[in-house]
Design an enzyme around this catalytic site. Structure first.
Site, PDB file in Angstrom:
ATOM      1  CE  LYS A  63       7.223 -26.835  25.457  1.00 13.54           C
ATOM      2  NZ  LYS A  63       8.459 -26.259  26.024  1.00 13.54           N
ATOM      3  CB  SER A 138       9.472 -28.825  29.046  1.00 15.45           C
ATOM      4  OG  SER A 138       9.557 -27.600  28.329  1.00 15.45           O
ATOM      5  CB  SER A 162      12.453 -26.608  27.235  1.00 15.63           C
ATOM      6  OG  SER A 162      12.185 -26.975  28.556  1.00 15.63           O
TER       7      SER A 162
END
Ligand code: GLN
Length: 471
Positions: A63, A138, A162
């Site tokens: 990420k 997310s 997330s």
């Protein structure tokens, strides 16, 4: 690789080709082509000498909120678009030490704020199961990388869901470890008392293997725990006889989609048939979780994001007239709408006069929510509930309605408020073929139990082969 039919280099090449072919999903913000291949060749050489690490041949996405030395770390924000990190996040360094191959940095909601990955400054990520739908957020890019076969595993971060919510929306495994289990050193801070780094994978065993490597104390993160790291794989016994599993009453009420409910019930039945003891539990403060979370996380985020002032990091507005204008315009131009909304909300709940009414009160409620879990864990070994109230929604469907968006976190935020570990694994699909996730929440540092029950369910439901799992 052991049978000599492939190599790290060939695997890397194959994954790079998949990334290229599936670039329309917008899962990656940067791809380390030549660099990844070079590393793969190095690892192949080490392998030939019989000295390779535990994750040899594993292709991993990261990420883009985690730092990698000399690489950009954008947090999917204009603010950090050209910002290059000076050091490696501990979790990334530990993966590399074990010979995992980092293939690229993945897309996310700007500063990890969102539940759909539509808040990225670099365009939304699409759900590979149905490209007109969101992948969740997310950590949408990391999740899609794994779901669409562009990586074996990926690291995400979970502040309020997330990792687990996108895992549920895309049909993969997503694990949020106990707060403090994994070092946050090198993770761009959003909400420091909530967030944890964790893996996405195509099997529970792969998630366990990644956790094994990234877990453990790190002197560079004072919130990382000194609790010893157990052998996670050893807990994957498939035996759930006598395991006490709690179903929180509050999770099975209005708002829960019927097809999701049915899939969860089937999972419960399967566990009961295997000899697990299913009992009802109560988490009486459940209805306060969303409001508590969105007060505390915005407060922390507004404070953490104060550092982006145009002077020290990232974007600076051009030709400001004076210092104040530089601050104001750099922040106004650098941040997207959701980030601004949260900075304003967080600043408000921390301001004199409102601090007691909102921030302090929410801290107290957080403790009550945590106590609910501790009380439940006196009767059961883990808690089972849906990961999300619905399956993946359409792109654009909730983007103009922040409250509706926030409600998609209704089942995930409580584990972050309580700091306990939670995993989401696929447990079926709705009539449209959209994946459904079931979540297991455990006691602090009891990842072995959540992994064990998740692995057992994965095996019981046999939702199809997992051609893209690593092991
Ligand atoms: N969807 C939640 C939020 O918007 C969770 C985000 C996260 O876990 N990073 O805050």
């Amino acid at each position: 690789m052991d049978s000599g039919t492939t190599t790290c280099e060939a695997t890397t090449q194959e994954y790079l080709a998949t990334i290229e072919r599936k670039s329309g999903l917008n899962a990656f913000l940067s791809v380390f082509g030549e660099q990844a291949l070079m590393r793969a060749r190095d690892i192949d050489r080490k392998r030939a000498e019989g000295r390779s690490g535990r994750l040899v041949g594993m292709i991993v996405g990261i990420k883009d909120a985690l730092c990698m030395k000399q690489e950009r770390v954008t947090c999917a924000s204009r603010m950090l678009e050209h910002f290059v990190s000076l050091y490696d996040a501990t979790a990334v360094a530990r993966l590399e030490q074990e010979d995992a191959i980092i293939i690229g940095k993945t897309n996310l909601d700007e500063f990890a704020m969102g539940s759909s990955t539509e808040n990225s400054a670099f365009g939304p990520v699409r759900n590979p199961v149905d490209e007109s739908r969101v992948p969740g957020g997310s950590s949408g890019g990391s999740c899609v990388a794994v779901a669409a076969g562009m990586a074996h595993t990926a690291l995400g971060t979970d502040t309020g869901g997330s990792i687990r919510q996108p895992a549920a929306f895309c049909g993969v495994v997503g694990l949020k470890p106990t707060y403090g289990r994994v070092s946050r050193y090198g993770l761009v801070a959003l909400s420091s008392s909530f967030e944890q780094i964790g893996p996405f994978a195509n099997s529970v065993a792969d998630a366990a293997r990644v956790l094994q490597v990234i877990a453990g104390h790190d002197p560079r993160d004072s919130t990382s725990a000194t609790v010893p790291v157990p052998e996670y794989e050893a807990s994957l016994t498939r035996d759930v006889r006598g395991l006490r599993i709690g179903l929180p009453r509050e999770a099975f009420t209005e708002g829960l989609n019927e097809e999701v409910h049915t899939a969860i019930e089937k999972t419960v039945d399967a566990l009961r048939r295997e000899g697990a003891i299913i009992q009802n539990v109560t988490l009486p403060h459940s209805r306060y979780t969303i409001s508590t979370y969105y007060i505390l996380m915005t407060a922390e985020a507004s404070s953490n994001l104060a550092r982006y002032d145009g002077a020290r990091y990232g974007y600076r507005a051009s030709a400001p007239r004076d210092l104040t204008e530089m601050y104001v315009r750099s922040r106004s131009e650098g941040f997207g709408a959701e980030v601004k909304r949260r900075i304003m909300l967080g600043t408000y709940v921390l301001s004199a006069g409102y601090y007691d009414a909102y921030y302090r009160k929410a801290q107290k409620v957080r403790r009550l929510i945590q106590n609910d879990f501790f009380a439940a864990f006196r009767d059961v070994d883990c808690v089972l509930m849906p990961t999300t109230p619905t399956t993946a929604f359409k792109l654009g469907e909730k983007i103009d309605d922040p409250l509706a968006m926030y409600l998609s976190d209704v089942y995930t935020v409580s584990a972050n408020l309580a700091g306990v570990p939670a995993i989401s694994i696929p447990c079926g699909a709705d009539r449209q073929g959209l994946p459904i996730g079931v979540q297991f929440i455990g006691k602090q540092f009891d990842e072995p139990t959540v992994l064990r029950v998740a692995d057992a369910v994965e095996n019981l439901l046999k939702l199809g082969s997992q051609p893209r799992s690593w092991s």
